[in-house]
Design a protein around this motif. Sequence first.
Motif, PDB file in Angstrom:
ATOM      1  N   ALA A 126       4.172  -8.919   1.102  1.00 26.49           N
ATOM      2  CA  ALA A 126       4.151  -9.841   2.058  1.00 26.49           C
ATOM      3  C   ALA A 126       5.351 -10.778   2.232  1.00 26.49           C
ATOM      4  O   ALA A 126       5.928 -10.930   3.360  1.00 26.49           O
ATOM      5  CB  ALA A 126       2.886 -10.669   2.016  1.00 26.49           C
ATOM      6  N   ALA A 138       0.385  -1.841  15.455  1.00 19.95           N
ATOM      7  CA  ALA A 138       1.421  -2.568  14.767  1.00 19.95           C
ATOM      8  C   ALA A 138       1.062  -3.282  13.671  1.00 19.95           C
ATOM      9  O   ALA A 138       1.819  -3.318  12.667  1.00 19.95           O
ATOM     10  CB  ALA A 138       2.115  -3.502  15.708  1.00 19.95           C
ATOM     11  N   LEU A 139      -0.104  -3.530  13.624  1.00 24.62           N
ATOM     12  CA  LEU A 139      -0.689  -4.552  12.559  1.00 24.62           C
ATOM     13  C   LEU A 139      -0.786  -3.686  11.453  1.00 24.62           C
ATOM     14  O   LEU A 139      -0.477  -3.830  10.006  1.00 24.62           O
ATOM     15  CB  LEU A 139      -2.096  -5.089  12.909  1.00 24.62           C
ATOM     16  CG  LEU A 139      -2.755  -5.816  11.791  1.00 24.62           C
ATOM     17  CD1 LEU A 139      -1.587  -7.036  11.365  1.00 24.62           C
ATOM     18  CD2 LEU A 139      -4.183  -6.277  12.485  1.00 24.62           C
ATOM     19  N   VAL A 176       2.355  -2.681   1.843  1.00 30.43           N
ATOM     20  CA  VAL A 176       1.570  -1.838   0.769  1.00 30.43           C
ATOM     21  C   VAL A 176       2.972  -0.939   0.215  1.00 30.43           C
ATOM     22  O   VAL A 176       3.054  -0.725  -1.123  1.00 30.43           O
ATOM     23  CB  VAL A 176       0.662  -0.893   1.037  1.00 30.43           C
ATOM     24  CG1 VAL A 176       0.162   0.161   0.226  1.00 30.43           C
ATOM     25  CG2 VAL A 176      -0.812  -1.947   1.380  1.00 30.43           C
ATOM     26  N   VAL A 194       0.849  -0.840  10.901  1.00 32.23           N
ATOM     27  CA  VAL A 194       2.233  -0.581  10.452  1.00 32.23           C
ATOM     28  C   VAL A 194       2.787  -1.796   9.473  1.00 32.23           C
ATOM     29  O   VAL A 194       3.083  -1.663   8.298  1.00 32.23           O
ATOM     30  CB  VAL A 194       3.341  -0.579  11.413  1.00 32.23           C
ATOM     31  CG1 VAL A 194       4.832  -0.426  10.888  1.00 32.23           C
ATOM     32  CG2 VAL A 194       3.069   0.926  12.571  1.00 32.23           C
ATOM     33  N   ASP A 195       2.637  -3.077   9.760  1.00 32.57           N
ATOM     34  CA  ASP A 195       2.836  -4.220   9.098  1.00 32.57           C
ATOM     35  C   ASP A 195       2.126  -4.138   7.636  1.00 32.57           C
ATOM     36  O   ASP A 195       3.008  -4.142   6.485  1.00 32.57           O
ATOM     37  CB  ASP A 195       2.571  -5.407   9.908  1.00 32.57           C
ATOM     38  CG  ASP A 195       3.724  -5.983  10.772  1.00 32.57           C
ATOM     39  OD1 ASP A 195       4.658  -5.121  10.948  1.00 32.57           O
ATOM     40  OD2 ASP A 195       3.224  -6.722  11.503  1.00 32.57           O
ATOM     41  N   VAL A 253      12.039   1.103   5.670  1.00 29.04           N
ATOM     42  CA  VAL A 253      10.865   1.265   5.112  1.00 29.04           C
ATOM     43  C   VAL A 253      10.643   2.883   4.585  1.00 29.04           C
ATOM     44  O   VAL A 253       9.916   3.509   3.591  1.00 29.04           O
ATOM     45  CB  VAL A 253       9.669   0.990   5.985  1.00 29.04           C
ATOM     46  CG1 VAL A 253       8.216   1.392   5.724  1.00 29.04           C
ATOM     47  CG2 VAL A 253       9.833  -0.605   6.086  1.00 29.04           C
ATOM     48  N   VAL A 290       9.692   4.430   1.120  1.00 30.96           N
ATOM     49  CA  VAL A 290       8.435   5.472   1.242  1.00 30.96           C
ATOM     50  C   VAL A 290       8.872   6.606   0.570  1.00 30.96           C
ATOM     51  O   VAL A 290       8.319   7.154  -0.390  1.00 30.96           O
ATOM     52  CB  VAL A 290       7.827   5.818   2.400  1.00 30.96           C
ATOM     53  CG1 VAL A 290       6.936   6.986   2.327  1.00 30.96           C
ATOM     54  CG2 VAL A 290       7.180   4.750   3.087  1.00 30.96           C
ATOM     55  N   LEU A 330       8.100  -8.697   3.449  1.00 28.94           N
ATOM     56  CA  LEU A 330       8.042  -8.481   5.009  1.00 28.94           C
ATOM     57  C   LEU A 330       8.533  -9.826   5.779  1.00 28.94           C
ATOM     58  O   LEU A 330       9.030  -9.738   7.028  1.00 28.94           O
ATOM     59  CB  LEU A 330       6.614  -7.929   5.355  1.00 28.94           C
ATOM     60  CG  LEU A 330       6.319  -7.820   6.663  1.00 28.94           C
ATOM     61  CD1 LEU A 330       7.076  -6.533   7.365  1.00 28.94           C
ATOM     62  CD2 LEU A 330       4.950  -7.503   7.160  1.00 28.94           C
ATOM     63  N   LEU A 371       0.764  -1.537   6.100  1.00 27.71           N
ATOM     64  CA  LEU A 371       1.448  -0.442   5.406  1.00 27.71           C
ATOM     65  C   LEU A 371       2.625  -0.771   4.876  1.00 27.71           C
ATOM     66  O   LEU A 371       2.996  -0.167   3.742  1.00 27.71           O
ATOM     67  CB  LEU A 371       1.305   0.627   6.068  1.00 27.71           C
ATOM     68  CG  LEU A 371      -0.153   1.421   6.265  1.00 27.71           C
ATOM     69  CD1 LEU A 371      -0.128   2.876   7.028  1.00 27.71           C
ATOM     70  CD2 LEU A 371      -0.943   1.402   5.008  1.00 27.71           C
TER      71      LEU A 371
END
Lengths: 302, 402, 296
Positions: A234, A210-211, A219, A213-214, A259, A263, A237, A216
């Motif tokens: 950030a 999950a981290l 990013v 995913v957060d 997201v 992308v 998010l 990315l």
Amino acid sequence: MMLAAADWFGAGDSTIRTALVYVLLAYGIHLALRTGTFSLAAVATYGTGAYTAGALALDGWSPVAAVAAAVVQAAVAGLVLALVLARLRNLYLAMATLAAVLLVHVLALEWESVTGGALGLLGIPRGVTVPQLLVIVALCTLAVALGERGRTGRMLEALRLDDQLAASVGIDVVRARRVAFVLSAALGGLAGSLSALQFSVLTPDEISFALIVDVLTIVVIGGTAAWYGPLIGAVALAWLPELLRWTGDLRPIVQAAIVVVLVVCAPDGAAGLIRAVAARLRRLRRRENGLDVVPAVEGAVR
Amino acid sequence: MFRQSTARRGRLAVIGAALSAVMILTSCGSSGGDTAEGAPSAQGQGQVYKVGFPALLSGAAAFAGKPIAQGAEVAVEEINETGFLGQGSTVELKIEDIKSDPAKAIALYRQYATDGAVGVLCCGLSNEAGALAPVIRQSKVPAIVTSAILDGLASPPSLFRPVVLPSSPGGVYDKFVDSMAKAEGYKTAVVVVNGDVDAMVADGKVWAAAMERNGVKVLQTVAVGSADRDFTAPATQIEALAPDVVVASTLGTPTALLARSLRDRGYDKRILSSYGASGPALFDAGGSGLAGLAFATPFAADHPVNDTARKFTERYTAKFNAAPDMFAAQGYTAMWLLALGMKNAGASPTPESVGQGLSQVTTQESVYGNLRYEGGQAILDSPGVYLEWTKDGKFSELSNGS
Amino acid sequence: MGDYLRDAITLGGVYVLFSLGLTLSWGVLNILNLAHGNVLVAAALSAYLLTTQVALPMALLLPACMLVGALLGLGLELLVFRPIRARAADEESTQLAVLIGSVAAGALLYAIAERITDGRVRAVDPGTFTVTDYLVAGVRVSNLQLLIVGVSLVLSVLLALLVSRTRHGRALRAIAVDRVTCGLLGVPTARLAAVTMATAGALAGAGGLLLALHLGSVEASMTESLLLKAFAVIIIGGVGSVGGAILGAYLLAGAEVFSVAYLGSGVRDAVVFLVILGLLLLRPQGLFARTAWQRS
């Protein structure tokens, strides 16, 4: 929208703290990406840094000492990883560093005497205030922004585009990559240690897929084209849950879908968008001034 | 909030919740009212007792947090209706979501203290309990632990715990093993523990000692992970040992999956577990493989031990259109303990006097039977209800020898 | 001993099905598809949803799950990977963009799975398929275990034949070496990419069903540990190698089952990491990489 902003800044002390920590972590990934390396090592050292700082703080270390120790530990871990994975590039490196993240998760679960197992570390003394955090983030942002200018900036750009090109203009490619890898890991460790000292609870859950995913997501939203990408990402998010409140139970699905669309449709993120707009404006101005230059340079730097 | 933005962090948070209540998996089938609204405010000229509850209403632990909050609401309704705290005196319960963030729980606790709360219900998760307990011990407003089973939480006059700890000497596990071993004549046993969870390892030792005391030979203690989902290997190992009984000192989900794997392997003898195996949703995970899994629980809606339990079940069912589970019983019991303390505090309650009042509580007539209090910790002397899962996801009662 | 061997072979079968798709898309298309595990969960979940609604015999359930997997693989290619590929500048940045795209798509599938399961473990119990045991050489073997091993063997042999014996396979191997040139030479690269992703998805679909039956349950997050196992398998076997993946899967499953049996369940993942680290240090190209199609 304004209302949501006011609400966000009014309500979420812990939201702000998390956003700030995520900025640092995102810079860790950003740094690697700028040199053309897809490495998730910063996420792994986020985990080791958080546990190092948390365990030391529980042992009575001062916050400053605990954070410093965590950063040193993370940098050393980064160096070791850089040496072990020196031969790997691209997908292989992505896979290996992803495996490292999952390894940290498993270690956190199994090494119970240090990490507290599934329950995690509880009651870590809180040692970082929001203003302190803001200063740290500002300093790191400044460092990244400066690093993207001038000689180092050109070096990064060359590294990102082509190894042979970089080598041909006298850059020690292996060494430069290693330095970037270590710095990226250290940033991850810094972010992790600051997180552990703020939320007083640290569970293995914090360091999981999950981290990744957060990070990315940050990013993707922010883009890697410029130093302000991770900042924008950030904040976005942190803001998304508030913005998507109306979707209720479906929020995680809607957020993930957004997201994916980003992308696919806007791969350069907000930073890329800003750069493109800025470039176009500059071109327009030049044309007005009668200087119709070919904008080749802009295109190359992107 | 966005510490959970991607929801993948669910599993271990759920384990945390399970730890806090020994049990995992309970459907919160009832949608209920908006629990965040709190109870109606006071009327008349009596005293208004403000109570705060930083609860787990969203996220992975909501399956436990919601019924706990609803149980507490039922208690408040009862306290106010019956005039338990004196004519016109009412409890005003303020329930707010901590959004799975221990830091938010601490912030809310401090807020309640400033707002003049005389008591707080708290610490749904062991995570929150660990984070909150030091803060609470240093401040005045006493807190009732609704579900967390973390070691040494009870510490009067600041922290009180009406949660039954089944592994205490002569407690639920000991009585359960005595009764079952006598009735079913076990010779050999295998104990399975969640090796990564201290409480489960400690409980495993209690189970093993109880077995040995009854002349049952413990062949082996098998450690499994609380996040494991593949139990085929332990099942193979246990099948080879062929014990008369398997004790699962594990959290709810691992218990269900272990039982399932054992049954798939053809193991058809008794499996014993803690009241973590009582959640109706355990059946979602274990299916018909749960058949023959037996456990002791202090509270079961369909098998009330006394009038208090019967009345609570009626009231809760009428209000939320679903039967109360163990979590709901815990919320209800916690709120009632606080009410006893508030009553002891007398006419003009302050946080300190309620803390003193709580320290004076020695017994509580609860949905589990009579609770005794020692050092702020509840002790249950009655054996509880012994239930067994059937093939179709229901319970049948076993004799508890009383 | 026999029991452990049986467990290892069963587990190896599940690993084969999961790893084959991953190694295929990587080997042919240079896609490290991190949504692969979520495709597997989606297939397992559809098995759960189907069997709670209607009693389906295995002969229908397996194709249904493979279809779900194939459609999802196809969807990933058409909706996510292809548009990304069309935009990116060079091969390297394409790989990274596609990788990030797969993480995002995986997160979406995960969010949906979380919603369906309500974040809990769900028992998968197809009423029409009763587990019965047989004695084979003194070891009790269930028909489910035989099914897992059988399906994984049949599918991997079919895949190996497809890759090595057919025109299609030759074309796949060709685009693995150089997609751009193949496109210029008239090889339908876009269609082949879609076929590859659909095949990988179908394999994951079969794996999802069999894993769910093997564990008796399905959970949205059940792939995280599986992903790691697949990495180990790919590292042992070498990227893109069908035979390597099969060998790797059985080696890994054997190491795991026997270490759990003799050292306890805590060492399970440690074994996997040891394999990954050791091989990355010593032989990053894999133990059986002679037939690897292409390395970057």
